[in-house]
Every structure is written in structure tokens, then in C-alpha cells.
Design an enzyme around this catalytic site. Structure first.
Site, PDB file in Angstrom:
ATOM      1  N   ASP A  53       2.627 -24.636   2.970  1.00  0.00           N
ATOM      2  CA  ASP A  53       2.552 -24.897   4.444  1.00  0.00           C
ATOM      3  C   ASP A  53       4.082 -25.099   4.546  1.00  0.00           C
ATOM      4  O   ASP A  53       4.867 -26.201   4.143  1.00  0.00           O
ATOM      5  CB  ASP A  53       1.985 -26.499   4.534  1.00  0.00           C
ATOM      6  N   HIS A  54       4.662 -24.336   5.285  1.00  0.00           N
ATOM      7  CA  HIS A  54       6.230 -24.239   5.365  1.00  0.00           C
ATOM      8  C   HIS A  54       6.613 -25.429   6.125  1.00  0.00           C
ATOM      9  O   HIS A  54       8.044 -25.719   5.957  1.00  0.00           O
ATOM     10  CB  HIS A  54       6.794 -23.050   6.038  1.00  0.00           C
ATOM     11  N   ARG A  65       0.761  -1.073   0.026  1.00  0.00           N
ATOM     12  CA  ARG A  65       0.038   0.044   0.091  1.00  0.00           C
ATOM     13  C   ARG A  65       0.741   1.059   0.046  1.00  0.00           C
ATOM     14  O   ARG A  65       0.635   2.284  -0.602  1.00  0.00           O
ATOM     15  CB  ARG A  65      -0.801  -0.031   1.088  1.00  0.00           C
ATOM     16  N   LYS A  80       2.060 -22.541  23.454  1.00  0.00           N
ATOM     17  CA  LYS A  80       2.850 -21.458  23.568  1.00  0.00           C
ATOM     18  C   LYS A  80       3.483 -21.493  25.042  1.00  0.00           C
ATOM     19  O   LYS A  80       2.644 -21.831  26.001  1.00  0.00           O
ATOM     20  CB  LYS A  80       2.397 -19.843  23.113  1.00  0.00           C
ATOM     21  N   GLU A 119       6.396 -24.162  21.862  1.00  0.00           N
ATOM     22  CA  GLU A 119       7.109 -23.044  21.635  1.00  0.00           C
ATOM     23  C   GLU A 119       7.347 -22.426  23.128  1.00  0.00           C
ATOM     24  O   GLU A 119       6.464 -22.474  24.014  1.00  0.00           O
ATOM     25  CB  GLU A 119       6.349 -22.124  20.869  1.00  0.00           C
ATOM     26  N   HIS A 177      -0.259 -27.517   9.856  1.00  0.00           N
ATOM     27  CA  HIS A 177       1.192 -28.054   9.980  1.00  0.00           C
ATOM     28  C   HIS A 177       1.092 -29.506  10.473  1.00  0.00           C
ATOM     29  O   HIS A 177       1.736 -30.588   9.897  1.00  0.00           O
ATOM     30  CB  HIS A 177       2.220 -27.529  10.751  1.00  0.00           C
TER      31      HIS A 177
END
Length: 516
Positions: A205-206, A70, A368, A244, A268
Site C-alpha cells: 500500500d504505497h 509477454r 477525481k 485529485e 489507502h
């Protein structure tokens, strides 16, 4: 033949057997267009990945990059921002010569994604690159934007006649999340496939770009020792963990709308489950591999609302101690509503109801602010039927376990029982380990490096197909909708801990979570 005086004998590099089979397949000349070119994903992942591909000589000889976002800015300013992002986030220190060559022809187009003039300028820029090259160039459109812009961009590409190009391939790369429910995923598929063919669409999907996820297939199908026991007769359970140690950080706005199940399990972790459970494909082509993954997902029974409390647990992290400091709970984080019922921890017990896996529990867990950052697949074998050494004082004899670690240190370990040195037959567990960094003497490439290359090459094996996405949502949708109807507050677990004690409730009797 005599060697001339003063001329050094050339040193022949010994062949490295570990590099056999790693020949590069060339990528056709391509222009990559990144929508959301100034966003976090582009800065932290995509631009560094492109630099490292350039450094390794893996980009096509003719490669062009166009950024769309933008904010108004000149081409030179955007190139400077790209260079700064690469220097900050690349896995290797950039070399000025490579960086300059990569960025010298980068173009920037400002504007909103629903503005027709943006696509007019884009078409003109694409044509200019082709005139310079003297040939049609493949085009790859990367949607690195918020999900609500996906259909907007796709439909504008269609109206601007950019979805197809004579003499070249056009590809659409779409980031996750692909919908937030089964209904949304179906609607997004309908709109995308109304403009592009499925063969043109690459849903990222990394996790599938990580070496260890791919190595799951190599371990299973390239080693005869594993396949005979890879079934319900020998395997007791499978645990897939994605833990994580950080909190939501700056992602609170997105995360509070998504939650742990949508953020990681729906995409994932179900993809990892497919790699563990799939049957051997007829050939390792994209369609054959994805066919087998869909069969796995369709074999997972869809949970009923009555089953959800028995197979699924959710919780939120509370204040605690992590990373050597006191940290706030989820409800105290910036931009999180004080009455939020969004889960930061989710655990499921699923079954793959087919001949190979019937009765084997698959445990999926993510959260997390847990004790540490680790992503792993743990395959536990059934215990030996008779332990002859137990009367001689052996302690800690455990079933064999194969653990594939995706992060932080990619590798594989196998737990075995071995005799402790001494005069008595006393057994204890030992690990045999393989680490990528030490075995191959090189750093694994980032997942996005592999995925960007494959998308430009047109190899869809590591990307999810439309029926895969819908099959994943078919499993998760009943859980999400049931949780939405359940009142709060959620169970809590201290930051820096192993997770909530309620997580044990979904485990089969005798099973335990691996320590994080």
C-alpha cells in the site's frame, strides 16, 4: 603538530543533528524479479525507485534484477527501456555511472505468466546469479501485474519450487487491489497462503511509504504534548481527504470496474485512519503495529444496507473547467460506458467504536476532477468552552486544528488563535507550519523506495497483513453491494469544483468539509 606546507587542512563537515538516527540497515544480497516488467507501474515507479536507491547506496552490494513480461525482446533491449524509463521518471537526474552499474546485469525473460517454461528459465537465471555470487541470494518476487494474474503467478511459483529456497529468504510482494470484495480477498488469501507463509507476503500500500503517514506515529507517540488530548474528550472530528484534479485519463478500463471507494478508500484511506486512531503498540515491530491496526478496523461497525445512504455518498464528475481548460465529464471520457454508474467521488462517515474514539466522526473523502490535488489528515479539536473575547469584536475564531499534508507539500500545520496587533484584544486564526523540504533540507524519497527496501529487508511494518485486508473489506463490502443495487444516474459535480453538494448530507450537524 605542524601542518606540511602546501597541504590543505582537511575540512571537517559539521554534524547535522537532523540526520541523527538515519543510519542505514544493510540489505542482504537479493535478486528482485518483477512480473509485469514492461508495464506502467514498473516504468513509472519501480525502476526509478531502484535507481534512486542505487544512487543513495541503499541497494545491497549484490543486487540483481530480472524482468518478466509477454513481449519478446533481448536483454539489451530491455536494459535500454529501463534506462529510458529511469531518465524520464526519476525524481533526480540520473548519473550515467550509477545507471550503468545498476543495469549491466539485468536479465529479461519473455512469456505468459501461466507458461511453465517461463519459471524454468527463471529458476535457471536465479541459479546462475548464485553461482557467480558463490552464495545463496534472497529472492523477492514483485507482482506488478493485473490482479487476475496474482493467483496464476503464485501457483506457478509453488509448482516450480520457487516459493522457498534453502539458505535464503523468499518474499512475495503483491500490489493492490487485493480482491474487489471480501469474498475475493478471502479466496486470494487462501490461494497465496497455500503456497507462501504469511511472513513471506508483503501486500503493498504505497500510501504507507509516504513520510507523513509514518510521521503520524512519530507525532503521536514521540511527543508528549499530543497524546493527552488524542481522544474523544478533546477531538471533535477527523477528516481524511484524498483529492485529485485529474480525470481517469488512460485508466478508464480499470477505473470503471473499481470506482473511487475500491480504488482509494478501501485500502489507502482506511490505513491512514488506522494510523490516526491506533493505540500505542507495545513495541514498534511489524506484528505489534499491525495488531493495533486490526483492532481499529474491527472497532469500526460494519454498515447495514439501511445505514449506507446515511453514512456514504457517491457521485460522478461532469464537464467543467480544470487546469485552465475545459474538460469533459466522466461519461464522455474515452472507454467509459455512457450509462456507467461508477463513482468518481466517494465520501464516508465512520466511527471507531472503542473507549478512545466513541462518538468522534471520521470523515473519509476522495474524488477525481476536484479543485486541486491534495491529500491530508485534519484533526479538529473541540472549541473552547467559553470565549471571553467575543464581545470585543473578535472574528473568525475557530477551534484548534492539526493538519498533516501528505501531498503535494508534505508537512504539518497547527491552527491557533492569536491576537491581532493593535490596541484591542481581537483574535484571529494563525498557522504554525513544518515542511519536510525546509526542515530537513532534502527531498523526501518516493514511497516505493522505502517499501522496496523494507520488503527486501523483510520488515513488514508498512505492509498490510491478511487479517487487515479482510477487515478493510468487511467495512467496505456492504457499501459496495448496496450501491450496486441502487439505480442510476449518480449525482454530478462540475469538474474543478469542491465536489457534490450531496456530500454535506453525511456530515454531523455543525460540521463542514474543509475547502479543497
Amino acid at each position: 603538530m605542524a601542518v606540511a606546507a602546501g597541504v590543505p587542512t582537511p575540512q571537517v563537515e559539521p554534524e547535522n543533528p537532523l540526520t541523527a538516527g538515519l543510519e542505514r540497515v544493510p540489505v542482504a544480497p537479493t535478486t528482485l524479479v518483477i512480473f509485469g516488467a514492461t508495464g506502467d507501474l514498473a516504468r513509472r515507479k519501480l525502476l526509478p525507485a531502484l535507481y534512486n536507491l542505487a544512487h543513495d547506496g541503499a541497494l545491497p552490494q549484490r543486487f540483481h534484477l530480472i524482468g518478466i513480461a509477454r513481449k519478446e525482446k533481448a536483454h539489451e533491449d530491455y536494459r535500454a527501456e529501463c534506462a529510458e524509463a529511469i531518465r524520464r521518471f526519476s525524481r533526480r537526474k540520473p548519473e550515467d555511472e550509477v545507471l550503468t552499474a545498476l543495469l549491466e546485469n539485468v536479465r529479461y525473460i519473455p512469456g505468459t505468466f501461466d507458461d511453465e517454461s517461463v519459471y524454468t528459465k527463471l529458476a535457471k537465471t536465479l541459479d546462475e546469479f548464485e553461482q557467480i555470487a558463490g552464495e545463496p541470494l534472497n529472492r523477492a518476487f514483485y507482482l506488478a501485474t493485473a490482479p487476475n494474474f496474482f493467483p496464476v503467478i503464485v501457483e506457478q511459483l509453488g509448482e516450480s519450487k520457487l516459493a522457498h529456497h534453502e539458505g535464503a529468504a523468499v518474499r512475495l510482494i503483491v500490489e493492490k487491489p487485493f480482491g474487489t470484495s471480501l469474498a475475493e480477498a478471502r479466496e486470494l488469501n487462501r490461494r497465496v497462503l497455500g503456497i507462501f507463509d504469511e511472513t513471506q507476503v508483503f501486500r503493498i500500500d504505497h500510501y504507507l511509504g509516504k513520510e507523513t503517514v509514518q510521521n503520524m506515529l512519530a507525532f503521536r507517540f514521540a511527543n508528549g504534548m499530543f497524546e493527552p488530548f488524542w481522544n474523544r474528550n478533546y477531538i471533535d472530528s477527523v477528516q481524511i481527504t484524498a483529492a485529485e484534479d485529474i480525470g481517469v485519463g488512460t485508466r478508464a478500463d480499470y477505473y470503471d470496474q473499481a470506482g473511487a471507494l475500491r480504488d482509494l478508500i478501501q485500502n489507502h484511506m482506511l490505513q491512514v485512519l488506522c494510523h490516526v486512531a491506533m493505540e500505542p503498540p507495545v513495541s514498534f515491530t511489524a506484528e505489534e503495529v499491525r495488531n493495533e491496526k486490526v483492532k481499529v478496523l474491527e472497532s469500526v461497525p460494519q454498515p447495514t444496507p439501511e445505514q449506507v445512504p446515511e453514512i456514504a455518498v457517491r457521485a460522478q464528475y461532469a464537464a467543467g473547467h480544470a487546469g485552465g481548460e475545459d474538460v469533459p465529464g466522466y461519461l464522455e471520457e474515452d472507454r467509459v460506458p455512457p450509462d456507467s454508474t461508477t463513482e468518481t467521488y466517494a465520501a464516508l462517515r465512520l466511527e471507531v467504536d472503542n473507549w478512545r474514539w466513541a462518538g468522534v466522526p471520521f470523515y473519509l473523502r476522495t474524488g477525481k476532477r476536484l479543485a486541486r490535488k491534495v491529500t491530508e489528515i485534519a484533526v479538529t479539536l473541540k472549541p473552547v468552552p467559553h470565549l471571553a473575547f467575543s464581545q470585543q469584536g473578535s472574528l473568525g475564531v475557530l477551534p484548534n486544528q492539526l493538519v498533516l499534508t501528505l501531498q503535494p507539500n508534505e508537512g504539518v500545520s497547527l491552527r491557533l488563535g492569536a491576537k491581532i496587533p493593535g490596541t484591542r484584544m481581537v483574535i484571529r486564526p494563525v498557522n504554525m507550519e513544518f515542511l519536510y523540504g525546509t526542515a530537513f533540507l532534502s527531498q523526501s524519497p518516493e514511497a516505493y523506495e522505502r517499501l522496496i527496501t523494507d520488503a527486501m529487508r523483510g520488515d513488514a511494518m508498512l505492509f498490510t497483513r491478511n487479517d487487515e485486508v479482510e477487515a478493510q473489506w468487511r467495512i467496505c463490502d456492504p457499501i459496495v453491494s448496496t450501491w450496486a443495487r441502487m439505480p442510476g444516474p449518480l449525482p454530478k459535480y462540475p469538474a474543478g469544483s469542491q465536489g457534490p453538494p450531496e456530500g454535506e448530507q453525511i456530515l454531523r450537524e455543525g460540521d463542514h468539509w474543509r475547502a479543497i
